[in-house]
Motif scaffolding. Structure first.
Motif, short mmCIF file in Angstrom:
data_model
loop_
_atom_site.label_atom_id
_atom_site.label_comp_id
_atom_site.label_asym_id
_atom_site.label_seq_id
_atom_site.Cartn_x
_atom_site.Cartn_y
_atom_site.Cartn_z
N LEU A 194 -19.81 -143.71 -10.99
CA LEU A 194 -20.79 -142.72 -10.55
C LEU A 194 -20.39 -141.31 -10.96
N ILE A 195 -19.10 -140.99 -10.84
CA ILE A 195 -18.63 -139.64 -11.20
C ILE A 195 -18.78 -139.40 -12.69
N ASN A 196 -18.39 -140.39 -13.50
CA ASN A 196 -18.50 -140.23 -14.95
C ASN A 196 -19.96 -140.08 -15.37
N ALA A 197 -20.84 -140.90 -14.79
CA ALA A 197 -22.26 -140.81 -15.12
C ALA A 197 -22.84 -139.46 -14.70
N TRP A 198 -22.46 -138.98 -13.54
CA TRP A 198 -22.99 -137.70 -13.04
C TRP A 198 -22.57 -136.54 -13.93
N PHE A 199 -21.30 -136.48 -14.30
CA PHE A 199 -20.83 -135.37 -15.11
C PHE A 199 -21.44 -135.40 -16.51
N PHE A 200 -21.59 -136.59 -17.08
CA PHE A 200 -22.19 -136.64 -18.42
C PHE A 200 -23.68 -136.31 -18.36
N ILE A 207 -26.87 -128.93 -21.95
CA ILE A 207 -26.79 -128.70 -23.40
C ILE A 207 -28.19 -128.62 -23.99
N VAL A 208 -29.03 -129.62 -23.67
CA VAL A 208 -30.39 -129.63 -24.21
C VAL A 208 -31.21 -128.48 -23.63
N MET A 209 -31.00 -128.13 -22.36
CA MET A 209 -31.73 -127.03 -21.76
C MET A 209 -31.41 -125.71 -22.46
N PHE A 256 -14.38 -134.11 -30.26
CA PHE A 256 -14.99 -132.90 -29.73
C PHE A 256 -16.37 -133.13 -29.12
N LEU A 257 -16.81 -134.37 -29.00
CA LEU A 257 -18.15 -134.67 -28.52
C LEU A 257 -18.11 -135.18 -27.08
N PRO A 258 -19.06 -134.75 -26.25
CA PRO A 258 -19.05 -135.21 -24.85
C PRO A 258 -19.29 -136.70 -24.70
N MET A 259 -20.11 -137.29 -25.59
CA MET A 259 -20.40 -138.72 -25.47
C MET A 259 -19.15 -139.56 -25.74
N THR A 260 -18.24 -139.07 -26.57
CA THR A 260 -16.99 -139.78 -26.81
C THR A 260 -16.26 -140.03 -25.50
N VAL A 285 -13.20 -132.99 -19.73
CA VAL A 285 -13.84 -132.54 -20.97
C VAL A 285 -15.32 -132.26 -20.75
N GLN A 286 -16.00 -133.14 -20.00
CA GLN A 286 -17.42 -132.92 -19.73
C GLN A 286 -17.63 -131.67 -18.87
N LEU A 287 -16.69 -131.39 -17.99
CA LEU A 287 -16.79 -130.17 -17.18
C LEU A 287 -16.73 -128.93 -18.07
N ILE A 288 -15.93 -128.97 -19.10
CA ILE A 288 -15.88 -127.85 -20.05
C ILE A 288 -17.24 -127.65 -20.70
N TYR A 289 -17.89 -128.74 -21.09
CA TYR A 289 -19.22 -128.65 -21.69
C TYR A 289 -20.24 -128.12 -20.67
N ILE A 290 -20.11 -128.56 -19.44
CA ILE A 290 -21.06 -128.10 -18.41
C ILE A 290 -20.94 -126.59 -18.22
N ILE A 291 -19.72 -126.11 -18.06
CA ILE A 291 -19.51 -124.68 -17.83
C ILE A 291 -19.97 -123.86 -19.03
N ALA A 292 -19.63 -124.33 -20.24
CA ALA A 292 -20.03 -123.60 -21.45
C ALA A 292 -21.54 -123.59 -21.60
N SER A 293 -22.20 -124.71 -21.32
CA SER A 293 -23.66 -124.78 -21.45
C SER A 293 -24.35 -123.88 -20.43
N ILE A 294 -23.85 -123.87 -19.20
CA ILE A 294 -24.44 -123.02 -18.17
C ILE A 294 -24.29 -121.54 -18.53
N ALA A 295 -23.11 -121.17 -19.04
CA ALA A 295 -22.89 -119.79 -19.43
C ALA A 295 -23.80 -119.39 -20.60
N LEU A 296 -23.90 -120.27 -21.60
CA LEU A 296 -24.77 -119.98 -22.74
C LEU A 296 -26.24 -119.96 -22.32
N LEU A 297 -26.61 -120.80 -21.35
CA LEU A 297 -27.99 -120.79 -20.85
C LEU A 297 -28.31 -119.46 -20.21
N TRP A 298 -27.38 -118.90 -19.45
CA TRP A 298 -27.61 -117.60 -18.83
C TRP A 298 -27.76 -116.51 -19.89
N VAL A 299 -26.93 -116.56 -20.92
CA VAL A 299 -27.04 -115.57 -22.01
C VAL A 299 -28.38 -115.71 -22.71
#
Length: 320
Positions: A194-200, A207-209, A256-260, A285-299
């Protein structure tokens, strides 16, 4: 006597040449001997030094000989005792004894991971693909570039879309795992699954947003391209070590890919075998993508706020 003297004189005269040659050889030999006298002297000195060293080490040599004698005695005694033990064992020889000599070791097989069929092996890959496709569909249907309030700031716009995206990602991950279990796929570690599915799901959604807000429909298309790259690079269907297409491009981008890491996390949570820390590495690793995507989304929303207008959906529906 005179005749003998005459004969001897004749022989002496006849052999005088040989006598002179012998005298010359004797003189040459004496010269060579004289020339080798220094070498002979050096050899005598070396012999004297070696004799002194031999004399100095003779106590050690004697001790070594004594130790060798004692060791030979111990070896002979041990061999005698061993032979007696072998004779005793031979007298009481049984099938167990012969089996022990024939097979002195016993092999035990223990599986560190059990994958019952191909469906279990492919499940981590397909679960990851389904979560990413769900993120794509959500961002295609949901109007992420539409304001719910005409006076909303970029940060309010960001918070509103962020909360909806997080809610949808959470629901998608839970529903997917429950459907998986209903279909007969039972994970070894339900909580980790459940945790792995939620974070991905969160990483894929944001990322898509971000791409959709920053680049519009082109961004959504880039999200699809990113999916295609991950399909070939995550190592879900075949080991990445044998994936050599495009000059090794897929192997290069694999780490370097989240799906990996989603695939690795699902493999550990579903069937184990990769170590207890693998799920937490994948989540990190997925948490890094989440934080980076949220920050880029705000920008991106701050940059696009002036270009986005408020649309009253209810009034538009009434007019239609």
């Amino acid at each position: 006597g005179i005749n003998q003297l005459a004969a001897g004189t004749s022989q002496l005269a006849a052999n005088s040449a040989a006598l002179r040659s012998g005298a010359s050889q004797l003189a040459g030999g004496l010269g060579q001997m004289n020339a080798q006298v220094p070498a002979l002297t050096s050899g005598v000195n070396q012999l004297a030094n070696g004799t002194q060293q031999l004399n100095a080490n003779s106590p050690k040599l004697a001790d070594g000989a004594t130790q060798l004698e004692q060791g030979n005695s111990k070896l002979a005694k041990a061999l005698a005792e061993g032979s007696e033990q072998v004779n005793d064992n031979t007298k009481n020889l049984s099938s167990k004894t012969s089996n022990m000599f024939a097979s002195p070791t016993e092999l035990k097989h223990k599986s560190y991971s059990y994958v019952p069929n191909y469906g279990y092996a492919l499940a981590p890959y397909m679960l990851s693909v389904a979560l990413y496709v769900g993120a794509l569909v959500f961002n295609l249907v949901y109007p992420v570039r539409r304001l719910s309030d005409p006076d909303a700031s970029a940060t309010e716009w960001w918070l509103s879309k962020l909360s909806v995206g997080a809610l949808v990602a959470t629901g998608t991950s839970v529903v997917e795992v429950l459907l998986m279990m209903a279909a007969g796929l039972h994970p070894d570690h339900l909580g980790a699954t459940l945790i792995n599915a939620w974070f991905f799901a969160l990483a894929s959604t944001f990322i898509v947003m971000f791409l959709a807000v920053a680049f519009g429909n082109i961004g959504r298309f880039l999200g699809i391209i990113f999916l295609v790259i991950q399909l070939g690079s995550c190592g879900g269907s075949f080991p990445i070590q044998v994936t050599r297409a495009m000059g090794g491009f897929f192997q290069m981008v694999n780490p370097f890919l989240p799906m990996t890491y989603s695939v690795y996390g699902f493999r550990e949570s579903l069937t184990s075998g990769l170590g207890a820390n693998q799920v937490w590495i994948s989540v990190g690793v997925q948490l890094i993508y989440i934080i980076a995507s949220i920050a880029l989304l705000w920008v991106a929303m701050n940059a696009e706020r002036s270009k986005v207008t408020y649309v009253d959906v209810e009034a538009q529906n009434l007019n239609d």
